[in-house]
Scaffold this active site. Structure first.
Site, PDB file in Angstrom:
ATOM      1  N   GLU A 193      13.756 -39.213  24.978  1.00 52.17           N
ATOM      2  CA  GLU A 193      13.922 -38.510  23.706  1.00 52.17           C
ATOM      3  C   GLU A 193      14.217 -37.035  23.949  1.00 52.17           C
ATOM      4  O   GLU A 193      15.105 -36.444  23.318  1.00 52.17           O
ATOM      5  CB  GLU A 193      12.674 -38.674  22.850  1.00 52.17           C
ATOM      6  CG  GLU A 193      12.724 -37.921  21.532  1.00 52.17           C
ATOM      7  CD  GLU A 193      11.379 -37.394  21.102  1.00 52.17           C
ATOM      8  OE1 GLU A 193      11.276 -36.180  20.842  1.00 52.17           O
ATOM      9  OE2 GLU A 193      10.426 -38.181  21.036  1.00 52.17           O
ATOM     10  N   HIS A 194      13.489 -36.421  24.873  1.00 51.55           N
ATOM     11  CA  HIS A 194      13.762 -35.031  25.235  1.00 51.55           C
ATOM     12  C   HIS A 194      15.174 -34.874  25.794  1.00 51.55           C
ATOM     13  O   HIS A 194      15.904 -33.947  25.427  1.00 51.55           O
ATOM     14  CB  HIS A 194      12.763 -34.560  26.297  1.00 51.55           C
ATOM     15  CG  HIS A 194      11.424 -34.186  25.756  1.00 51.55           C
ATOM     16  ND1 HIS A 194      10.839 -32.972  26.010  1.00 51.55           N
ATOM     17  CD2 HIS A 194      10.545 -34.870  24.989  1.00 51.55           C
ATOM     18  CE1 HIS A 194       9.652 -32.911  25.423  1.00 51.55           C
ATOM     19  NE2 HIS A 194       9.451 -34.067  24.794  1.00 51.55           N
TER      20      HIS A 194
ATOM     21  N   GLU B  53       3.134 -30.765  27.668  1.00 53.64           N
ATOM     22  CA  GLU B  53       2.755 -31.394  26.410  1.00 53.64           C
ATOM     23  C   GLU B  53       1.520 -32.265  26.590  1.00 53.64           C
ATOM     24  O   GLU B  53       0.597 -32.247  25.774  1.00 53.64           O
ATOM     25  CB  GLU B  53       3.900 -32.256  25.877  1.00 53.64           C
ATOM     26  CG  GLU B  53       4.980 -31.516  25.139  1.00 53.64           C
ATOM     27  CD  GLU B  53       5.935 -32.482  24.488  1.00 53.64           C
ATOM     28  OE1 GLU B  53       5.712 -32.837  23.315  1.00 53.64           O
ATOM     29  OE2 GLU B  53       6.900 -32.897  25.147  1.00 53.64           O
TER      30      GLU B  53
END
Length: 487
Positions: free
Chosen positions: A104-105, A181
């Site tokens: 996704e990143h 994160e």
């Protein structure tokens, strides 16, 4: 902890995150099974005559298998464009946890025609906002733009569906962001660690035992080729669907979709084998020691998910039970345990029946000052026992159903909420045409059905308990930021 009425949907509608992120994050990470990564049934279902009906979505399927669903709403000259891929963390393998979120990143790091970061720049220049989120069950990307920018958004999203450029240098930098994160959202978040530990204990075979963000060791050892392989395996038009909501004409959207996405070919998808969880035959308990101010208790029982909208009854009753326990200020937990007996500082219940994998009914809370975790656990269980023995009142049922209608009315004011509602349902196998039927089922739940599920699904043999044992908080820990990394 929030109750099962609260959803990631409301967070996204209230404040669209400024950059790609995984769901759940920070406070959301510990609430996956509480219907926070998608609407639980009670929040998903539509209201009857007093609320807007889920009318007028239109659908077509391109030759390559991509489904396009359009919800026309002309109240504002804007449009929401979403692409949902039926691939999430539950499709990962041991040793590669977190790869769905990592990709996704990387989806924002350029294509054959776009430089890294240019996707976001194009959206911003068009006057829009964009983001993405990864769940256990799916990965989704969206843009909220003036309606005139919709064609460009479809071209941009279609471009990275097939033409993503994965570069080792970009991956090396981004994997560090993902690891940070994890540190901020899980490792430094005591309640998130409790949630993660509970899933790892509750599920022994099912892939929900792995965290969406991934285990740190897997992230440290991940290579750019892992993200590439995931992209090649799952990012295909026949494993995706597009949802558009807003001031649009569905026929025009269908035409634009054919132009943008129709050129991509369908491909063979990996075989998904059953990964059913063995029957649990005894209570499981785990303790997490971490710097924190208060103890925290999280309990989870195995519960059925919704498989047949028409024939199933128990999932609807369990959803109502969760709302009766903590769905509002007058619910049993806040009324009796927080404000009445003052055993709990907070207490909530949640249940998510709409998912691809297996479901848990969860209860959580923190003890009030002077009370122990053991006293809180006993008090929470006592409320379940009270329902098992005495049942619930018609007044309580009416309150839950009224709130369901009210929630739906408010939600329909948002284009994003409408698009998300369709996407969430489709991601877990509920066709958007069946969304209206869910309210009928919720409204038909009886007090006897609520009592019956309380009696059936809350045995200690199917219970997993995760407890936070708070440790002293150092000065450095107190000064750490309470928010997650944005990138």
């Amino acid at each position: 902890m929030k109750n099962n009425k609260f959803s990631i949907l409301w967070l996204l509608v209230a404040a669209v995150l400024p950059a790609p992120t995984f769901v759940p994050a920070a406070a959301l990470n510990r609430l996956r099974r509480l219907a926070f990564t998608k609407l639980g049934i009670a929040a998903l279902v539509l209201a009857v005559s007093s609320a807007p009906s889920f009318a007028n979505p239109y659908e077509t399927t391109l030759k390559n298998g991509l489904r396009v669903i359009v919800k026309e709403d002309r109240r504002a000259p804007t449009a929401v464009h979403m692409v949902w891929y039926r691939a999430g963390a539950m499709d990962e393998k041991d040793g590669s946890s977190g790869v769905a979120h990592v990709l996704e990143h990387m989806m924002f790091k350029g294509t054959k025609t776009l430089k890294p970061g240019e996707f976001n720049k194009r959206v911003a220049e068009a006057g829009g906002r964009d983001n993405a989120f990864t769940s256990l069950d799916y990965t989704a990307y969206f843009q909220i733009v003036p309606k005139g920018a919709l064609p460009e958004m479809m071209r941009l999203e279609a471009d990275r569906m097939a033409n993503l450029q994965l570069q080792s240098e970009e991956f090396a930098a981004e994997i560090q962001v993902v690891m940070e994160e994890r540190r901020l959202r899980t490792d430094d978040n005591p309640q998130a660690r409790v949630y993660e530990a509970l899933n790892a204990a509750a599920f022994t075979a099912h892939p929900y035992r792995r965290p969406i963000i991934g285990w740190m060791d897997d992230l440290k050892n991940m290579k750019w080729q892992d993200a590439r392989d995931w992209y090649r395996a799952w990012y295909a038009p026949n494993n995706a669907y597009v949802v558009v909501a807003g001031d649009v004409d569905h026929q025009e959207v269908f035409r634009l979709a054919e132009q943008a996405y129709g050129k991509h070919k369908a491909q063979s998808l990996p075989t998904r084998k059953p990964q059913n969880e063995p029957q649990q035959t005894g209570q499981r308990r785990v303790t997490v020691k971490a710097p924190a101010q208060l103890p925290y208790l999280l309990m989870a029982w195995k519960a059925p998910k919704l498989k047949d909208i028409e024939q199933d009854r128990e999932p609807y009753a369990l959803e109502v039970l969760a709302s009766l326990l903590s769905g509002n200020d007058a619910a049993r937990f806040p009324k009796r345990l927080v404000r009445g007996e003052k055993i709990a500082q907070s207490a909530s219940a949640g249940y998510d029946a709409t998912l691809r994998g297996e479901s848990l009914f969860m209860i959580a809370g923190s003890p009030a000052a002077g009370k122990t975790v053991a006293e809180l656990e006993a008090a929470l269980k006592a409320e379940i026992i009270r329902i098992q023995e005495e049942g619930v009142t018609e007044e309580e049922l009416k309150r839950v159903k009224t709130q369901t209608i009210a929630a739906q009315v408010y939600k329909r004011d948002s284009l994003m909420a409408q698009a998300m509602e369709i996407g969430f349902a489709e991601a877990t196998g509920i066709h958007w045409r069946n969304i209206d039927k869910l309210l009928e089922k919720i409204r038909s739940v009886t007090a006897d059905e609520v009592k019956a599920v309380a009696q059936r699904y809350f045995s200690d043999d199917t219970l997993t308990v995760s407890i936070l044992d708070p440790q002293p908080i150092g000065t450095a820990a107190q000064q750490k930021p309470a928010f997650a990394v944005r990138h």
